[in-house]
Design an enzyme around this catalytic site. Structure first.
Site, PDB file in Angstrom:
ATOM      1  N   GLY A  28       0.938  -1.294  -0.034  1.00  0.00           N
ATOM      2  CA  GLY A  28      -0.095   0.062  -0.032  1.00  0.00           C
ATOM      3  C   GLY A  28       0.796   1.322  -0.052  1.00  0.00           C
ATOM      4  CG  ASN A 124      -4.021  -0.311 -12.912  1.00  0.00           C
ATOM      5  OD1 ASN A 124      -3.710  -0.966 -11.836  1.00  0.00           O
ATOM      6  ND2 ASN A 124      -3.446  -1.006 -13.844  1.00  0.00           N
ATOM      7  CG  HIS A 126       1.409  -1.354 -15.505  1.00  0.00           C
ATOM      8  ND1 HIS A 126       1.042  -3.001 -15.240  1.00  0.00           N
ATOM      9  CD2 HIS A 126       2.364  -1.770 -16.534  1.00  0.00           C
ATOM     10  CE1 HIS A 126       1.819  -3.565 -15.682  1.00  0.00           C
ATOM     11  NE2 HIS A 126       2.712  -2.954 -16.611  1.00  0.00           N
ATOM     12  CG  ASP A 167      -1.971  -3.627 -17.829  1.00  0.00           C
ATOM     13  OD1 ASP A 167      -2.573  -3.153 -16.493  1.00  0.00           O
ATOM     14  OD2 ASP A 167      -1.025  -4.511 -17.406  1.00  0.00           O
ATOM     15  CD  GLU A 197       4.490   2.344  -9.162  1.00  0.00           C
ATOM     16  OE1 GLU A 197       3.416   2.005  -8.571  1.00  0.00           O
ATOM     17  OE2 GLU A 197       5.236   1.419  -9.485  1.00  0.00           O
TER      18      GLU A 197
HETATM   19  C1  GAR Z   1       2.928  -1.034  -7.544  1.00  0.00           C
HETATM   20  O1  GAR Z   1       4.362  -1.073  -8.187  1.00  0.00           O
HETATM   21  C2  GAR Z   1       2.134  -1.039  -8.570  1.00  0.00           C
HETATM   22  O2  GAR Z   1       2.453  -0.190  -9.702  1.00  0.00           O
HETATM   23  C3  GAR Z   1       1.862  -2.338  -8.993  1.00  0.00           C
HETATM   24  O3  GAR Z   1       2.063  -3.078  -7.793  1.00  0.00           O
HETATM   25  C4  GAR Z   1       2.866  -2.336  -6.674  1.00  0.00           C
HETATM   26  C5  GAR Z   1       1.841  -2.079  -5.406  1.00  0.00           C
HETATM   27  O4  GAR Z   1       2.571  -1.382  -4.549  1.00  0.00           O
HETATM   28  N1  GAR Z   1       0.729  -2.793  -9.871  1.00  0.00           N
HETATM   29  C6  GAR Z   1       0.694  -3.596 -10.760  1.00  0.00           C
HETATM   30  O5  GAR Z   1       1.838  -4.176 -11.208  1.00  0.00           O
HETATM   31  C7  GAR Z   1      -0.367  -3.744 -11.241  1.00  0.00           C
HETATM   32  N2  GAR Z   1      -0.447  -4.421 -12.828  1.00  0.00           N
HETATM   33  P1  GAR Z   1       2.174  -0.853  -3.331  1.00  0.00           P
HETATM   34  O6  GAR Z   1       1.114  -1.806  -2.563  1.00  0.00           O
HETATM   35  O7  GAR Z   1       3.279  -0.529  -2.268  1.00  0.00           O
HETATM   36  O8  GAR Z   1       1.264   0.465  -3.647  1.00  0.00           O
END
Ligand code: GAR
Length: 225
Positions: A28, A124, A126, A167, A197
């Protein structure tokens, strides 16, 4: 007599904040970036109404509770079949009058009925520059492993709207991040989070909340104010 500036300002103030749900599966950190930006005023006119995880152990749920946000676990395995889970997820969003759904590391495929109920109202994040390293099987660390195996020199992150594909929806924001010699998937993942991100996702939410994101023929135009 009311002057126009005053009355339009009052009208804007009268509009209730946009109700968002953040869907998570893991640590998260992207959720935390959103919570921090709401608290510091980087995102305005938004209420985080609920955080929903498919996984009861997700640390993201603790982050939500710590911020005083409702934290809900809706786990597919708690339902008789996928259809029942899909309906429960949609019901939870509708009961809370959610207007924007934010996928922040949510690793469950979004049910078709949720996509249909929220056209260009699900975003979303990515961890690559779409259309590279995206689609089925590309999530989390796997994305960075693939980028390093291919030897790309630049990667990054993308915020996009969610459609029926994986995606494939309209791209809202992207940011490039350099790959460095000696990067491991974990080091690259962290750099992409820090440099891209955690900035892009809050920025996209704020733009949407202020009506600054327009979609025409599958392409996004940001209306600069
Ligand atoms: C993040 O890097 C996000 O971009 C990725 O999961 C991670 C979650 O981290 N999402 C994907 O790969 C979706 N295809 P977080 O729980 O620390 O935010």
């Amino acid at each position: 007599m009311l002057d126009n500036t005053v009355s339009s300002k009052q009208a804007a103030e009268a509009k209730p904040p946009m109700r968002i749900a953040v869907l998570v599966s893991g640590g998260g950190t992207n959720l935390q970036a959103i919570l921090d930006e709401v608290a510091s005023g980087g995102i305005t006119d938004v209420t985080i109404a609920v955080v929903i995880s498919n996984n009861a152990d997700a640390y993201a749920l603790s982050r939500a509770k710590n911020a005083g946000v409702e934290a809900l676990c809706i786990a597919p395995k708690a339902f008789a079949d996928r259809e029942a889970y899909n309906e429960a997820l949609l019901g939870a969003l509708q009961e809370r009058k959610i207007e924007l759904v934010v996928l922040a590391g949510f690793l469950v495929v979004i049910p078709p009925q949720v996509v249909a109920a929220y056209p260009n109202r699900i975003v979303n994040i990515h961890p690559s520059l779409i259309p590279s390293f995206c689609g089925k099987g590309y999530y989390g660390l796997k994305v960075h492993e693939a980028a390093l195996s291919r030897g790309v020199k630049v990667t990054g992150a993308t915020v996009h709207f969610v459609d029926e594909g994986t995606d494939t929806g309209p791209i809202i924001l992207q940011k490039a991040v350099a790959v460095q010699t000696g990067d491991t998937p974990e080091i690259l993942q962290r750099r992409v989070m820090e440099e891209a991100e955690w900035k892009l996702l809050p920025r996209a939410i704020n733009l949407i909340a202020h009506g600054a994101v327009e979609v025409t023929d599958g392409c996004v135009r940001i209306i600069e104010t």
